[in-house]
Design a protein around this motif. Structure first.
Motif, PDB file in Angstrom:
ATOM      1  N   LEU A  32       0.812  -1.219   0.000  1.00 12.65           N
ATOM      2  CA  LEU A  32       0.000   0.000   0.000  1.00 12.65           C
ATOM      3  C   LEU A  32       0.845   1.269   0.000  1.00 12.65           C
ATOM      4  N   PHE A  33       2.157   1.121   0.007  1.00 13.11           N
ATOM      5  CA  PHE A  33       3.046   2.275   0.101  1.00 13.11           C
ATOM      6  C   PHE A  33       4.168   2.138  -0.922  1.00 13.11           C
ATOM      7  N   PHE A  34       4.746   3.259  -1.302  1.00 12.32           N
ATOM      8  CA  PHE A  34       5.957   3.213  -2.112  1.00 12.32           C
ATOM      9  C   PHE A  34       7.051   3.975  -1.391  1.00 12.32           C
ATOM     10  N   ASP A  35       8.236   3.402  -1.435  1.00 15.60           N
ATOM     11  CA  ASP A  35       9.378   3.955  -0.720  1.00 15.60           C
ATOM     12  C   ASP A  35      10.133   4.884  -1.654  1.00 15.60           C
ATOM     13  N   GLY A  36       9.820   6.160  -1.592  1.00 17.85           N
ATOM     14  CA  GLY A  36      10.472   7.118  -2.473  1.00 17.85           C
ATOM     15  C   GLY A  36       9.881   8.501  -2.285  1.00 17.85           C
ATOM     16  N   THR A  37      10.184   9.378  -3.199  1.00 20.03           N
ATOM     17  CA  THR A  37       9.720  10.756  -3.126  1.00 20.03           C
ATOM     18  C   THR A  37       9.143  11.183  -4.465  1.00 20.03           C
ATOM     19  N   LEU A  38       8.218  12.124  -4.412  1.00 18.61           N
ATOM     20  CA  LEU A  38       7.637  12.701  -5.620  1.00 18.61           C
ATOM     21  C   LEU A  38       8.089  14.140  -5.843  1.00 18.61           C
ATOM     22  N   THR A  39       8.823  14.682  -4.901  1.00 19.01           N
ATOM     23  CA  THR A  39       9.152  16.105  -4.959  1.00 19.01           C
ATOM     24  C   THR A  39      10.643  16.379  -5.161  1.00 19.01           C
ATOM     25  N   ASP A  40      11.513  15.599  -4.541  1.00 23.74           N
ATOM     26  CA  ASP A  40      12.956  15.832  -4.657  1.00 23.74           C
ATOM     27  C   ASP A  40      13.474  15.163  -5.924  1.00 23.74           C
ATOM     28  N   VAL A  41      13.326  15.862  -7.046  1.00 28.27           N
ATOM     29  CA  VAL A  41      13.574  15.245  -8.353  1.00 28.27           C
ATOM     30  C   VAL A  41      15.049  14.968  -8.615  1.00 28.27           C
ATOM     31  N   THR A  42      15.953  15.500  -7.824  1.00 30.64           N
ATOM     32  CA  THR A  42      17.372  15.263  -8.040  1.00 30.64           C
ATOM     33  C   THR A  42      17.902  14.120  -7.187  1.00 30.64           C
ATOM     34  N   SER A  43      17.058  13.484  -6.408  1.00 31.88           N
ATOM     35  CA  SER A  43      17.511  12.457  -5.481  1.00 31.88           C
ATOM     36  C   SER A  43      17.418  11.066  -6.102  1.00 31.88           C
ATOM     37  N   VAL A  44      18.158  10.141  -5.492  1.00 31.36           N
ATOM     38  CA  VAL A  44      18.077   8.743  -5.903  1.00 31.36           C
ATOM     39  C   VAL A  44      16.676   8.194  -5.639  1.00 31.36           C
ATOM     40  N   GLY A  45      16.051   8.657  -4.556  1.00 29.05           N
ATOM     41  CA  GLY A  45      14.708   8.205  -4.231  1.00 29.05           C
ATOM     42  C   GLY A  45      13.696   8.526  -5.315  1.00 29.05           C
ATOM     43  N   PHE A  46      13.833   9.695  -5.934  1.00 35.06           N
ATOM     44  CA  PHE A  46      12.912  10.041  -7.019  1.00 35.06           C
ATOM     45  C   PHE A  46      13.144   9.134  -8.217  1.00 35.06           C
ATOM     46  N   GLY A  47      14.400   8.804  -8.491  1.00 35.53           N
ATOM     47  CA  GLY A  47      14.683   7.876  -9.583  1.00 35.53           C
ATOM     48  C   GLY A  47      14.014   6.533  -9.355  1.00 35.53           C
ATOM     49  N   GLY A  48      14.076   6.042  -8.106  1.00 36.19           N
ATOM     50  CA  GLY A  48      13.409   4.787  -7.795  1.00 36.19           C
ATOM     51  C   GLY A  48      11.904   4.893  -7.942  1.00 36.19           C
ATOM     52  N   THR A  49      11.332   6.029  -7.528  1.00 35.12           N
ATOM     53  CA  THR A  49       9.892   6.232  -7.680  1.00 35.12           C
ATOM     54  C   THR A  49       9.502   6.284  -9.144  1.00 35.12           C
ATOM     55  N   PHE A  50      10.306   6.953  -9.959  1.00 33.99           N
ATOM     56  CA  PHE A  50      10.008   7.029 -11.394  1.00 33.99           C
ATOM     57  C   PHE A  50      10.002   5.638 -12.024  1.00 33.99           C
ATOM     58  N   ILE A  51      10.944   4.800 -11.612  1.00 36.60           N
ATOM     59  CA  ILE A  51      11.027   3.465 -12.195  1.00 36.60           C
ATOM     60  C   ILE A  51       9.886   2.580 -11.704  1.00 36.60           C
ATOM     61  N   THR A  52       9.681   2.518 -10.383  1.00 33.44           N
ATOM     62  CA  THR A  52       8.714   1.566  -9.842  1.00 33.44           C
ATOM     63  C   THR A  52       7.277   2.047 -10.011  1.00 33.44           C
ATOM     64  N   LEU A  53       6.991   3.279  -9.593  1.00 30.34           N
ATOM     65  CA  LEU A  53       5.626   3.789  -9.706  1.00 30.34           C
ATOM     66  C   LEU A  53       5.315   4.215 -11.136  1.00 30.34           C
ATOM     67  N   GLY A  54       6.270   4.899 -11.777  1.00 27.58           N
ATOM     68  CA  GLY A  54       6.031   5.406 -13.118  1.00 27.58           C
ATOM     69  C   GLY A  54       6.075   4.319 -14.181  1.00 27.58           C
TER      70      GLY A  54
END
Length: 237
Positions: free
Chosen positions: A80-102
Motif C-alpha cells: 500500500l506504500f511506495f518507498d520514495g519521493t515525488l518532490t525531490d527530483v534530483t535524489s536517488v529516491g525520485f529515480g526509484g519512484t520514477f522506475i517503480t511507480l512510473g
C-alpha cells in the motif's frame, strides 16, 4: 504541382490526448491502485507525525521478525506504500519512484491489464511482491546463519511496491519491439544496483537480491505463458 498539405499541430497531439483520455477506461484497476498509493503516500508524509509514520511503516515492513509475527498484514500492507519521493527530483529516491511507480505500475501494470486483463495483471504483480519477498526472506535467513548480513537486517525497513513493479516490468518485455527487448532486460536487471549500497559481505544488499528475484519471476512467466495460453484458450486483447 501542389505540395502536400502539412499536418495540423492538433493532428499530432490528438493521438496522445486520446491515449490519456482512454487510459482510465482501459486500465481501471491500475488507476485505482495508483490513486490508493498516492493517498497513502500523502497520508504518511503529511497527515501523520514523523514518529507515527515511522511506526506504521515499521509494522508493515516485510522483515524477518514481521513475517514471523504477522505475515499476512505485513505482506499485504507493504503493497500500500511506495518507498520514495515525488518532490525531490534530483535524489536517488525520485529515480526509484520514477522506475517503480512510473514505469512499473503506471506503465507496465497498465499495459498488462489491457492485454491480459485485471486478474492476470494483478497476479503478475502479486507474484513479484509476495514471491520475491518470501524468497528474499529465505536468502536473508541463510545469510544471517553464515554471518554474511548483520543481525540488524532482521528488523530492517523493507516495504513498498518495487518487487511487484519489477515483476511486471520483466513480464512486459514480451510487449516490446524485438530490437528493444534486450536493452530493456538489461535495464530491468541493472537498475537495482544503482542505489550505491555497499555489499555487507559476499552477497549484495538484500533488497537488490529481492529485485533480481522479482525480475526472475516475471521472466519465468514469459516461459510458461505460451503453454498456459494454449491450454486455456487465452487470447490477448
Amino acid at each position: 504541382m501542389t505540395s502536400p498539405a502539412r499536418p495540423r499541430p492538433w493532428a499530432r497531439v490528438r493521438p496522445v490526448l486520446d491515449a490519456i483520455w482512454a487510459y482510465p477506461r482501459r486500465s481501471p484497476l491500475t488507476v485505482a491502485y495508483v490513486c490508493l498509493l498516492l493517498a497513502t503516500h500523502a497520508w504518511v508524509e503529511y497527515g501523520m507525525t514523523a514518529d507515527r509514520s515511522a511506526e506504521l511503516l515499521r509494522y508493515f515492513s516485510t522483515n524477518l521478525d514481521n513475517l514471523h509475527d504477522h505475515p499476512v498484514s505485513a505482506l499485504l500492507g507493504s503493497a500500500l506504500f511506495f518507498d520514495g519521493t515525488l518532490t525531490d527530483v534530483t535524489s536517488v529516491g525520485f529515480g526509484g519512484t520514477f522506475i517503480t511507480l512510473g514505469l512499473g505500475v503506471c506503465g507496465c501494470l497498465a499495459w498488462a491489464e489491457r492485454r491480459w486483463g485485471g486478474l492476470r495483471a494483478a497476479g503478475t504483480f502479486l507474484l513479484g511482491h509476495i514471491g520475491a519477498t518470501l524468497l528474499t526472506a529465505v536468502v536473508i535467513a541463510v545469510a544471517l546463519r553464515h554471518g554474511w548480513y548483520p543481525p540488524s537486517v532482521r528488523q530492517a525497513d523493507d516495504y513498498g511496491i518495487s518487487y511487484g513493479a519489477q515483476s511486471v516490468m520483466a513480464a512486459a518485455t514480451i510487449g516490446l519491439p524485438r530490437w528493444s527487448r534486450l536493452p530493456w532486460v538489461l535495464f530491468v536487471l541493472a537498475w537495482p544496483f544503482g542505489g550505491g549500497d555497499d555489499w555487507p559481505g559476499p552477497l549484495p544488499e538484500f533488497s537488490t537480491i529481492g529485485h533480481l528475484l522479482a525480475a526472475a519471476l516475471g521472466f519465468a512467466l514469459l516461459a510458461v505463458g505460451p503453454v498456459a495460453r494454449r491450454s486455456r484458450g487465452w487470447r490477448p486483447v
